[in-house]
Enzyme design. Structure first.
Site, PDB file in Angstrom:
ATOM      1  N   ASN A 143     -97.826  59.866 -38.950  1.00  0.00           N
ATOM      2  CA  ASN A 143     -97.026  60.511 -40.004  1.00  0.00           C
ATOM      3  C   ASN A 143     -97.736  60.620 -41.350  1.00  0.00           C
ATOM      4  O   ASN A 143     -97.403  61.480 -42.156  1.00  0.00           O
ATOM      5  CB  ASN A 143     -95.680  59.801 -40.155  1.00  0.00           C
TER       6      ASN A 143
ATOM      7  N   LYS B 206    -108.833  53.460 -35.455  1.00  0.00           N
ATOM      8  CA  LYS B 206    -108.265  54.333 -34.430  1.00  0.00           C
ATOM      9  C   LYS B 206    -107.092  55.095 -35.029  1.00  0.00           C
ATOM     10  O   LYS B 206    -106.027  54.532 -35.284  1.00  0.00           O
ATOM     11  CB  LYS B 206    -107.763  53.540 -33.226  1.00  0.00           C
TER      12      LYS B 206
ATOM     13  N   ALA C 238    -104.008  58.051 -34.820  1.00  0.00           N
ATOM     14  CA  ALA C 238    -103.068  58.441 -33.774  1.00  0.00           C
ATOM     15  C   ALA C 238    -103.610  59.630 -32.991  1.00  0.00           C
ATOM     16  O   ALA C 238    -104.224  60.545 -33.560  1.00  0.00           O
ATOM     17  CB  ALA C 238    -101.720  58.787 -34.391  1.00  0.00           C
TER      18      ALA C 238
ATOM     19  N   GLY D  77     -97.295  50.862 -37.849  1.00  0.00           N
ATOM     20  CA  GLY D  77     -96.588  51.504 -36.749  1.00  0.00           C
ATOM     21  C   GLY D  77     -95.287  50.791 -36.458  1.00  0.00           C
ATOM     22  O   GLY D  77     -94.718  50.113 -37.321  1.00  0.00           O
TER      23      GLY D  77
ATOM     24  N   LEU E 243     -94.823  47.429 -40.469  1.00  0.00           N
ATOM     25  CA  LEU E 243     -94.048  47.844 -39.304  1.00  0.00           C
ATOM     26  C   LEU E 243     -92.829  48.675 -39.704  1.00  0.00           C
ATOM     27  O   LEU E 243     -92.820  49.302 -40.750  1.00  0.00           O
ATOM     28  CB  LEU E 243     -93.666  46.593 -38.502  1.00  0.00           C
TER      29      LEU E 243
ATOM     30  N   CYS F  33     -91.858  55.571 -43.075  1.00  0.00           N
ATOM     31  CA  CYS F  33     -91.346  54.215 -42.849  1.00  0.00           C
ATOM     32  C   CYS F  33     -90.522  53.703 -44.013  1.00  0.00           C
ATOM     33  O   CYS F  33     -89.753  52.747 -43.848  1.00  0.00           O
ATOM     34  CB  CYS F  33     -92.504  53.269 -42.553  1.00  0.00           C
TER      35      CYS F  33
ATOM     36  N   GLU G 274     -83.391  52.923 -37.178  1.00  0.00           N
ATOM     37  CA  GLU G 274     -84.153  53.866 -37.981  1.00  0.00           C
ATOM     38  C   GLU G 274     -84.147  55.234 -37.309  1.00  0.00           C
ATOM     39  O   GLU G 274     -84.518  55.367 -36.142  1.00  0.00           O
ATOM     40  CB  GLU G 274     -85.588  53.363 -38.134  1.00  0.00           C
TER      41      GLU G 274
END
Length: 485
Positions: free
Chosen positions: A159, A182, A184, A235, A258, A291, A389
């Site tokens: 995102n 890494k 996404a 994430g 998170l 988030c 969420e």
């Protein structure tokens, strides 16, 4: 994985290991699709465990020389990287919009936001201070020093494909660590382009490495490889818990940012216009796929009608569409699973008595997913949307009577990442702010994030902080040395 004939406008993304752009050993590649159109943006090499191990080895070999570079040298390289990102803001933003979907203006803002972290930590590199502690003996001295933790492994989400990697790699490199990242698989091309500019800025071989590929294989290698001294992840809470369990065997240092379920409290003395704009800025940025976006809106009963009417009017004016089109405010939902969750939350709320005040519908033509910015009134705690969420452009409104009730409702979540409240009364605001169990709080402000402040959550929203002076501390070990003289 789709494999199609190439097009001239495709971006050809490769892995970056030890200063070289390369294909995966298997030769496998994945298509990167535009969520607004379904068209291919480009392709990326698709690696796995073997390539990850090679990148970790390269980072480990590069670490001794990089950590010995002066903070000023490291900072100069980071500043050149910052300048290149700013100069090429529109190019990178176009890639970001095409592979992620957010409006182009938002994407440009994200590139500048990303660059701000690189600039901040380039400057913070010079301010990694130790100290001399007065000793209890005349013939001894006590030194406390800060040193880079070592090889850092990073896993970032789709995102914010630019900001999330910048917020991790900048303090790592500034402190003298080396890095294996890494991005996404849905959005690798933005990170690849950013690393191209890092290479141009002069980041030495092996200091910064980038792997796209099979998440489980890459994650397992990162958590089990003893050369990796720190893992940083942004994430979902569920994946964060898995990585935490996997990394326990190697006792890796962890930073985990998170999930969230942010409340917004609108008090009856709030500036309604300011509150409306603040909620829109928080809730609908990136189509609600952030988030820290507001997920639960609590409005004091006395101003509920005034606020809801003013809010819904502005929400109805938001334009949904392809992020590359002029005037678009809300881009697509990233994929079908996300769309289905949003639709389920709205349907559950309506079934249980909520009223759709604005929006409420979506489109799913040609495997492209858009959802209207939506306002729900008459919401209560029994509805799924107030428990989970949503990660989409839906704003549910629940009423409250007292400040104590609002704080209780806000804290009634296993998450504690971000919260917001609107009041013009200083003492009232201090009491509410101190009572909220969240790592980030916006008081009369729907967009509190900045490079120079700590970002992170409480409870199941993770551990550690990114940004601010805390952000570079997360990449440092504290060493104490006593000397007899």
């Amino acid at each position: 994985m789709d494999h199609q004939e190439g097009r001239e406008d495709d971006m050809d993304g490769k892995l970056y290991i030890n200063g070289e752009w390369q294909e995966a050993d298997s030769g496998e590649r994945i298509d990167v699709l535009n969520p607004a159109t379904g068209e291919r943006v480009g392709t990326a090499a698709f690696g796995g465990q073997v390539e990850t191990k090679r990148a970790i080895d390269a980072a480990d070999q590069a670490f001794p020389a990089w950590r010995k570079r002066t903070a000023e040298d490291r900072g100069k390289i980071l500043m050149r990287w910052h300048d290149l990102l700013v100069e090429n803001q529109e190019e990178i933003a176009e890639i970001l919009t095409k592979e992620m979907g957010k409006p182009f203006a938002e994407a440009k803002g994200e590139i500048l936001y990303s660059a701000s972290f690189i600039k901040w930590f380039a400057e913070e590199a010079r301010r990694i201070y130790g100290r001399i502690v007065p000793s209890a003996q005349e013939n001894s001295r006590a030194l406390v020093m800060k040193q880079p933790i070592g090889v850092v492994a990073s896993i970032t989400p789709w995102n914010f494909p630019a900001a999330m990697i910048a917020r991790k790699v900048a303090p790592a490199l500034a402190s003298g660590c080396t890095f294996v990242g890494k991005p996404a698989n849905l959005t690798p091309l933005t990170a690849i382009k950013m690393v191209e500019y890092a290479e141009e800025a002069g980041v030495p071989k092996g200091v910064l490495n980038l792997i796209v590929g099979k998440s489980s294989a890459i994650g397992s290698e990162m958590t089990s490889n003893t050369k990796v001294r720190k893992l940083t992840f942004t994430g979902s809470t569920e994946v964060g818990k898995t990585l935490m369990k996997q990394s326990a065997e190697t006792m890796q240092n962890l930073s985990l940012e998170l999930g969230g379920h942010a409340p917004i409290i609108i008090c009856d003395d709030a500036d309604v216009d300011l509150a409306v704009d603040g909620v829109i800025a928080s809730k609908f940025r990136n189509a609600g796929q952030t988030c820290i976006c507001g997920n639960r809106i609590y409005v004091q009963r006395g101003i509920a009608d005034v606020f809801t009417e003013a809010f819904a009017e502005k929400v109805r004016a938001l334009r949904v569409g392809n992020g590359m089109e002029e005037g678009v405010d809300i881009g697509p939902v990233i994929e079908k699973a996300s769309y289905d969750k949003i639709a389920q939350h709205v349907e559950d709320a309506v079934t249980k008595g909520a009223e759709v005040v604005a929006g409420g519908k979506g489109t799913t033509e040609d495997e492209v997913y858009f959802f209207e910015p939506t306002v729900l009134s008459g919401v209560n705690e029994d509805m799924i949307i107030m428990k989970e969420e949503t990660f989409g452009p839906v704003a549910p409104i629940q009423l409250f009577d007292t400040d104590e009730e609002a704080v209780r409702l806000a804290n009634n979540s296993r998450f504690g990442l971000a919260a917001y409240f609107f009041t013009e009364h200083m003492a009232r605001g201090m009491h509410i702010g101190e009572g909220l169990e969240f790592g980030i709080i916006g008081w009369n402000d729907g967009a509190p994030s900045m490079a120079q402040v700590p970002f992170g959550g409480m409870k199941e929203s993770g551990m550690g902080r990114e940004g601010g002076i805390e952000g570079i501390e997360a990449y440092l070990e504290t060493k104490y040395m006593k000397m007899r003289i």
